[in-house]
Motif scaffolding. Structure first.
Motif: not given
Length: 718
Positions: A107-113, A196-213
């Protein structure tokens, strides 16, 4: 008696509202005429002016098209903070990732601009206004014109109208046709290029279930990402610069923590890409047997090859994550669409409508003269589809399949310039400079050995599924010199090209030579592919004109045949509003899916170490502790996703789901498997829009990631 009549009237209004609420992708500029009364009867507390206005701040000012409409996003703060889907930001997250900083995994999180990451090429487009210009566009068109004459006249008129509307402004102006070229609307938009990219959860959350789900319900995916749009110091669009400032929008969406209940009103605002609801039975048959079959056949092989490579290392997984996701999405969509079209009997339904249309047309001589050729023109266009099939397979197997052909084709212009090196010296230097600048980005996510396998496999698939008349010229060489061995040909091609190696290509660009390019096997193959594609396109042009005419007349006739029906146009990547309710559905006999899921599903689905169903340790710890804070529902559970019966399609990914007060309650991210026919025919009993609950999003931002700075700039309604 009067009380009984009033009750009956109210019941009739309710039933009518429910019947028309689900289907339809409506132009927001027209809801004051077509939809607002129904919406208000269903629970919308806003006026049409609150939703779409060119004179005051309205909901439409908080909705943007990402990357010209590939996805949708919404503004959620006065400083231009954007919410969209994780899969809509997947490419940028992947581009910024490396083995040392794997934002896909962590994941990625910008704690400031200052920590926000720029994304060259990413755009955000706001809608300024919409105008019906049908009368102007068709003013000089008449029924005696041929299709080519009609098209030329319309194109010339559109060009003048666009030019006049744009004037000397920085706005973009374009006209789109609706209802198969029976109506035309002019759009004025404003596009920002510093996103600009500010934040994103890990792929395990943001794409949980992947192609199966993917395309499935129930769902537990935390499908969101955050960006910020920046403007120049004057507030206008500007290329990336350090002195750019966060954009100050006309409107941003307040966020509700109140949650949703069954039968709650819901709107989805966004940029749906493409539907073909007015396609005929012949068109549906073609889609199933040609378009979808080509997509399934080609992508299945390509995905297997990519998956094998991704399994070799973390680096390989990062390199091809975005490519695999893009290809897999509509591979599975094609499978589901064919299955749903068959199960729901859509072709038979279309044939029934066409029979009704023919009877209506033939019952009146004037109608017969006006619309009599509509269906015959369409039917004739689909009688011999060999060339169209070749085009479908070429797009999948030759153009979008391997990467090397499209990449090498960029040098065709350079080869022409090098024929007169002294005369074209400046142009050659400019071209090589642009190509040099692209090398790092391209080769960062490219593996030549993998692409070689894809080339061999997909060339063979193309040859097996299309007659030799539609083979590019180099296929003759494969048969004669390589005895039909596509692997041997691919191996030789990759030995005899500079386009599979960053080092070789960089060295060539230091001293470019026409002789080298003429001997390059990849460039030669690419040229043959494009020659075949262009020549086949030319052969199809007259037939396509007749098909377009048939479709135009058919839709115009349908609208005349059903004068009391409220027609909506097919999606075409312009802003649309849909409305419906939060509700469950019954996918199978004896099975009911409720309208929401909770984080209990994360733990129930968990497969430790699995690519699709792994639950990160921190996530699991927080879920077991039930540390849900202010984001829990009244029963103490943390809801993950919910479904509504809103009408959506591709392009709606990232669209805001808005309640009757104009507050954000979720983010749309998918449709459901049982109604995969939805792009071609809406199934009101089954079609559902799958959304991530906004409380789940904020819980991840706040408690999982600790990005309080982002929570603080939102307008939250408790």
């Amino acid at each position: 008696m009067m009380r009984k009549l009033n009750l009956l009237l109210l019941l009739t209004v309710f039933i009518f509202s429910s019947a028309v609420a689900k289907e339809g992708m409506w132009l927001p500029s027209l809801i004051h005429k077509l939809n607002i009364n129904t919406m208000q009867n269903m629970g919308c507390e806003l006026s049409a002016e609150d939703i779409y206005s060119i004179n005051q701040s309205s909901l439409k000012d908080a909705i943007v098209a990402l990357d010209r409409g590939s996805c949708t996003a919404e503004v959620i703060s006065k400083d231009g903070l954007l919410l969209t889907n994780h899969h809509c930001g997947f490419g940028e997250i992947q581009q910024h990732s490396s083995v040392e900083h794997d934002y896909l995994q962590d994941g990625f999180w910008a704690m400031s601009k200052e920590e926000e990451l720029p994304n060259p090429g990413k755009t955000v487009t706001f809608l300024v206004s919409v105008e019906d210009v049908t009368a102007k566009v068709l003013a000089e068109v008449n029924a005696e014109m041929s299709e080519s004459e009609r098209a030329q006249k319309i194109d010339a008129t559109i060009h003048e109208l666009e030019k006049e509307a744009k004037g000397d402004t920085h706005f973009e102006v374009y006209i789109r046709d609706f209802f198969n070229a029976n109506q035309y609307f002019l759009f004025v938009t404003e596009t920002f290029k510093d996103v600009r990219l500010v934040g994103a959860p890990p792929q395990a959350l943001g794409k949980f279930g992947g192609d199966t789900d993917n395309w499935m319900w129930p769902r537990h995916t935390n499908d969101f990402a955050m960006f910020r749009v920046y403007a120049g110091p004057d507030g206008k669009p500007a290329e990336y610069a350090e002195d750019n400032v966060p954009y100050q929008p006309k409107h941003h969406l307040p966020i509700s923590l109140k949650g949703v209940k069954e039968d709650d009103f819901a709107m989805v605002f966004g940029y749906p890409g493409r539907t073909n609801r007015y396609k005929t039975s012949w068109g549906i048959d073609y889609t199933m047997k040609v378009t979808n079959t080509a997509r399934i056949t080609v992508r299945e092989k390509k995905l297997d090859i990519i998956a094998d490579y991704m399994a070799t290392s973390q680096k390989a997984k990062i390199q091809y994550a975005s490519k695999h996701a893009r290809s897999a999405n509509y591979y599975k969509n094609a499978i589901g669409q064919n299955e749903a079209l068959t199960k729901l009997g859509i072709i038979a339904q279309k044939e029934e409508l066409e029979q009704e249309f023919s009877q209506w047309v033939n019952a009146n001589s004037e109608r017969k003269a006006k619309y009599g050729e509509a269906l015959p023109l369409i039917e004739e266009a689909y009688k011999n589809v060999e060339a169209e099939k070749a085009m479908e397979y070429a797009a999948e197997a030759l153009l979008r399949g391997p990467e090397i052909f499209m990449f090498a084709s960029r040098a065709s212009q350079l080869m022409d310039l090098l024929e007169k090196p002294e005369e074209n010296k400046d142009k050659i230097e400019a071209f090589t400079a642009r190509l040099k600048a692209s090398l790092d980005g391209y080769f960062k996510d490219y593996d030549a050995a993998t692409d070689e396998k894809i080339v061999a496999a997909l060339l063979e698939i193309y040859a097996q599924n299309n007659p030799s008349a539609y083979h590019p010229d180099f296929f003759n060489e494969i048969q004669q010199k390589y005895k039909g061995d596509y692997e041997k040909y691919a191996a030789k091609m990759f030995q005899k090209t500079i386009f599979d190696s960053k080092e070789e290509l960089a060295a060539f660009l230091e001293a470019p030579s026409a002789k080298v390019l003429k001997k390059d096997m990849a460039l030669a193959a690419a040229s043959d592919i494009f020659d075949m594609y262009r020549s086949t396109s030319m052969k199809l042009r007259s037939g396509n004109d007749q098909l377009l005419k048939g479709r135009r007349l058919f839709v115009a006739g349908l609208m005349e045949m059903q004068p009391d029906k409220k027609f909506y146009p097919d999606a075409n990547s312009t802003m649309r509003l849909t409305y419906g309710t939060v509700m469950p559905y019954d996918p199978l006999d004896g099975v009911t899916y409720k309208y929401y899921t909770t984080t209990d599903g994360y733990l129930e689905k968990e497969i430790p170490g699995d690519y699709e169903f792994d639950v990160p340790a921190r996530m699991k710890e927080l879920l077991l502790d039930e540390n849900f804070g202010q984001y829990a529902d009244e029963d103490g559970k943390l809801r993950t996703c919910f479904i509504t019966d809103n009408d959506i399609t591709g392009g709606n990914s990232g669209s805001p789901v808005i309640n009757g007060k104009g507050e954000l309650i979720g983010i749309a991210f998918d449709g459901n498997w049982e109604a995969m026919s939805g792009d071609l025919d809406f199934e009101d009993k089954l079609q559902r829009c799958i959304n991530v609950d906004i409380r789940f999003v904020l819980w991840v931002v706040d408690i999982y990631a600790g990005a309080q700075n982002l929570i603080d700039e939102m307008t939250i309604v408790r």
